[in-house]
Design a protein around this motif. Structure first.
Motif, PDB file in Angstrom:
ATOM      1  N   ALA A   1       0.101   5.647   0.077  1.00  0.00           N
ATOM      2  CA  ALA A   1      -0.993   6.406   0.209  1.00  0.00           C
ATOM      3  C   ALA A   1      -1.173   7.265  -1.106  1.00  0.00           C
ATOM      4  O   ALA A   1      -0.164   7.453  -1.770  1.00  0.00           O
ATOM      5  CB  ALA A   1      -0.877   7.566   1.107  1.00  0.00           C
ATOM      6  N   GLY A   2      -2.439   7.594  -1.700  1.00  0.00           N
ATOM      7  CA  GLY A   2      -2.559   8.350  -2.979  1.00  0.00           C
ATOM      8  C   GLY A   2      -2.606   7.454  -4.100  1.00  0.00           C
ATOM      9  O   GLY A   2      -3.050   7.686  -5.155  1.00  0.00           O
TER      10      GLY A   2
ATOM     11  N   SER B   1      -6.339  -4.959  -1.028  1.00  0.00           N
ATOM     12  CA  SER B   1      -5.127  -3.517  -1.246  1.00  0.00           C
ATOM     13  C   SER B   1      -3.853  -4.190  -0.886  1.00  0.00           C
ATOM     14  O   SER B   1      -3.738  -5.539  -0.521  1.00  0.00           O
ATOM     15  CB  SER B   1      -5.615  -2.586  -0.302  1.00  0.00           C
TER      16      SER B   1
ATOM     17  N   LYS C   1      -2.223  -3.607   1.639  1.00  0.00           N
ATOM     18  CA  LYS C   1      -2.136  -3.535   3.062  1.00  0.00           C
ATOM     19  C   LYS C   1      -2.204  -5.055   3.329  1.00  0.00           C
ATOM     20  O   LYS C   1      -1.630  -5.448   4.514  1.00  0.00           O
ATOM     21  CB  LYS C   1      -3.431  -2.943   3.754  1.00  0.00           C
TER      22      LYS C   1
ATOM     23  N   ARG D   1       0.412   6.983  10.954  1.00  0.00           N
ATOM     24  CA  ARG D   1       0.009   7.428   9.525  1.00  0.00           C
ATOM     25  C   ARG D   1      -1.565   7.295   9.367  1.00  0.00           C
ATOM     26  O   ARG D   1      -2.031   8.369   8.692  1.00  0.00           O
ATOM     27  CB  ARG D   1       0.636   6.458   8.684  1.00  0.00           C
ATOM     28  N   ASP D   2      -2.167   6.600   9.919  1.00  0.00           N
ATOM     29  CA  ASP D   2      -3.831   6.476   9.789  1.00  0.00           C
ATOM     30  C   ASP D   2      -4.625   7.164  10.766  1.00  0.00           C
ATOM     31  O   ASP D   2      -5.696   7.351  10.664  1.00  0.00           O
ATOM     32  CB  ASP D   2      -4.217   4.951  10.052  1.00  0.00           C
TER      33      ASP D   2
ATOM     34  N   TYR E   1       0.649  -1.033   0.102  1.00  0.00           N
ATOM     35  CA  TYR E   1       0.053   0.129  -0.066  1.00  0.00           C
ATOM     36  C   TYR E   1       0.809   1.340   0.136  1.00  0.00           C
ATOM     37  O   TYR E   1       1.981   1.405   0.718  1.00  0.00           O
ATOM     38  CB  TYR E   1      -1.112  -0.043   1.413  1.00  0.00           C
TER      39      TYR E   1
ATOM     40  N   ASP F   1     -12.981   9.666   6.492  1.00  0.00           N
ATOM     41  CA  ASP F   1     -11.886   9.522   5.501  1.00  0.00           C
ATOM     42  C   ASP F   1     -10.983   8.202   5.626  1.00  0.00           C
ATOM     43  O   ASP F   1     -10.562   7.908   6.626  1.00  0.00           O
ATOM     44  CB  ASP F   1     -10.799  10.755   5.790  1.00  0.00           C
ATOM     45  N   TRP F   2     -11.239   7.413   4.544  1.00  0.00           N
ATOM     46  CA  TRP F   2     -10.637   6.267   4.605  1.00  0.00           C
ATOM     47  C   TRP F   2      -9.181   5.998   4.753  1.00  0.00           C
ATOM     48  O   TRP F   2      -8.186   5.094   4.931  1.00  0.00           O
ATOM     49  CB  TRP F   2     -10.975   5.212   3.389  1.00  0.00           C
ATOM     50  N   GLU F   3      -8.355   7.134   4.447  1.00  0.00           N
ATOM     51  CA  GLU F   3      -7.062   7.557   4.454  1.00  0.00           C
ATOM     52  C   GLU F   3      -6.379   7.437   5.847  1.00  0.00           C
ATOM     53  O   GLU F   3      -5.540   7.559   6.428  1.00  0.00           O
ATOM     54  CB  GLU F   3      -6.476   8.426   3.612  1.00  0.00           C
ATOM     55  N   GLN F   4      -7.605   8.028   6.694  1.00  0.00           N
ATOM     56  CA  GLN F   4      -7.296   8.151   8.348  1.00  0.00           C
ATOM     57  C   GLN F   4      -8.172   7.722   9.056  1.00  0.00           C
ATOM     58  O   GLN F   4      -8.942   8.109   9.846  1.00  0.00           O
ATOM     59  CB  GLN F   4      -7.507   9.999   8.348  1.00  0.00           C
TER      60      GLN F   4
END
Ligand code: NAD
Length: 444
Positions: free
Chosen positions: A32-33, A173, A175, A225-226, A30, A196-199
């Motif tokens: 991010a982005g 993913s 991950k 990070r999360d 994984y 927000d799935w990124e956080q």
């Protein structure tokens, strides 16, 4: 990390690959982005969840028709309709043509109904059979592709599907790059998606023990990070390493031996004084090995391993529960090991504790569910750390390759699984042991 010796370089060289020494395909992890998967997803089957699956996945993924010839990086098959052993042929009919169209690093996810919760005899047998199918598919896949089985509670249908989404996003993913051949059970507890799935951990306060180095340091980084705030715990002697992790994650360092009888009180006090809140995520990562054959083991080796790896996590968790010092939807995460599942020569002390961590999850999951939380454990296999780098070349090179992905995992692979358990969106994931071992042959 130790420097590679000549023999290790040779075994891992293109020449060795030529003569048939497995090298392991580079795993896509994984970032991010980047898209969660690098090619589209096919949805198959005709079970009760297929509509919900489609509407959940069509946002984050590109969907593709099963008949298309384009390579696919995800295949999700809803097998909840298969209610008789005779009907398992549906698996063959769907998957047989798919197997030629799978991209590298693809993810296959089979979804069934939790067998223990099915009353009908035929349906229960058919649901249980899915395990042999998905684990065997996992062993046939190549080039970093993996397969898993997700069992959902029979009460889950298209109207209450949100509790399944965090698991799908994890499995579909990078991950879950080193998670292979696993079975995850999802209970019928409502769990909302994060803003927000990124956080997914935004606003949560985490404790990570053994955070000065190795897997623990990377868990702290990944939770941060999360979106979580992280209290980094390690023994006072860990000094510099602990400060470094805490600085990196912009969290706080708490030098503390987890076997300290006042450890739980000190954790709760630190959370209250420094963050003005309760602990939401508790990761019991601190662990030690003191290997000896049982015949040669002195009782200090036995006691040390028991006290750090098992007694401390159990007593700290109990005390925090009694003191009502855990927040809403608390997530407790244990770190087991495949040595606790398979047993390991020279590790009677360690294997006992790591199987005990599985017992800890089994025994406490109802209590955590009552609090709106969850408890799960990760069971790493061969992970590339200083510990495994220091092994003798022969056992290390064999150990690395004895799994379906034919390579060792990275510390991030363990950390990603911990972060998945830690999210409030995963609270329906309760009482699970997920091995991060590339489908190791040990204890399979
Ligand atoms: P590591 O030795 O690199 O790190 C463990 C950390 O725990 C160290 O920083 C250490 O100081 C800390 N610690 C030890 N005793 C403590 C105590 N009493 N109180 C507080 N902190 C203490 O180990 P690792 O390889 O990163 O392993 C982390 C966890 O993963 C352990 O539970 C281990 O059993 C488990 N595990 C590791 C592997 C692997 O391949 N590395 C495989 C399976 C399971």
């Amino acid at each position: 990390m130790a420097k590679k010796g000549f023999l290790e370089q040779l075994i891992n060289s293109p020449l060795a690959a030529k003569v048939g020494v497995p090298q392991g395909y580079p795993l896509r992890r994984y970032k991010a982005g980047e898209p969660l998967l690098h090619a589209p997803v096919v949805i198959g089957g005709q079970g009760r969840l297929v509509e919900a699956l489609t509407s959940t996945l069509e946002g984050p993924y590109k969907l593709l028709k099963a008949e298309a010839d384009t390579p696919r990086a995800g295949i999700v098959f809803d097998a909840t309709e298969i209610a008789r052993p005779e009907d398992l042929k549906q698996l063959y009919d769907f998957f047989n043509p798919q197997m030629r169209k799978i991209a590298d690093n693809a993810r296959i996810v089979v979804i069934g109904t939790t067998p223990e919760l099915i009353e009908d005899t035929d349906a229960r047998i058919a649901a249980r059979a899915l395990e042999g199918f998905s684990r065997s598919v996992a062993k046939e896949l190549r080039k970093g592709a993996t397969a898993q089985l997700v069992y959902v509670d029979p009460a889950i249908d298209s109207n209450n599907f949100t509790q399944v989404e965090s698991t799908l996003r994890f499995l579909l993913s990078g991950k879950s790059a080193y998670v292979d051949g696993q079975v995850i059970r999802i209970t019928d507890v409502s769990a909302a998606a994060p803003a927000d799935w990124e956080q997914p951990l935004a606003g949560r306060l985490a404790v990570v023990t053994g955070a000065a180095r190795g897997i623990g340091a990377v868990i702290a980084e990944t939770l941060s990070r999360d979106g979580a705030k992280v209290i980094c715990v390690d023994i006072p002697q860990a000094g510099e390493g602990l400060t470094q992790t805490a600085n990196k994650v912009k969290g706080t360092a708490l030098p503390l031996d987890v076997t300290d009888p006042a450890a739980a009180d000190k954790l709760a006090a630190h959370a209250d004084e420094r963050y003005g809140r309760k602990i939401d995520i508790l990761v019991h990562n601190a662990g030690v090995t003191r290997d000896k054959l049982l015949v040669n083991m002195d009782d200090s080796r036995w006691n040390m391993v028991q006290n750090i790896n098992l007694v401390a996590p159990v007593r700290i968790t109990e005390k925090l529960l009694e003191a009502n010092a855990l927040g809403d939807s608390p997530a407790v995460i244990g770190v087991s090991s495949i040595a606790g599942i398979a047993g390991n020569r020279g590790q009677t002390n360690y294997g006992t504790t790591k199987a005990g961590v599985i017992g800890f999850v089994d025994a406490l999951h109802d209590r955590l569910a009552d609090l709106g939380g969850n408890i799960n454990a990760v069971a790493p296999g061969f992970i590339e750390t200083d510990m495994t780098a220091a092994m003798p070349t022969g056992p290390r090179e064999v150990g690395r390759r004895m799994n379906s992905l034919q390579q060792g995992g990275q510390t991030i692979d363990v950390a990603e699984t911990v972060a998945y358990f830690a999210a409030a969106a995963s609270k329906a994931v309760n009482g699970n042991i997920v091995r991060v071992c590339g489908q190791s042959m040990l204890g399979a």
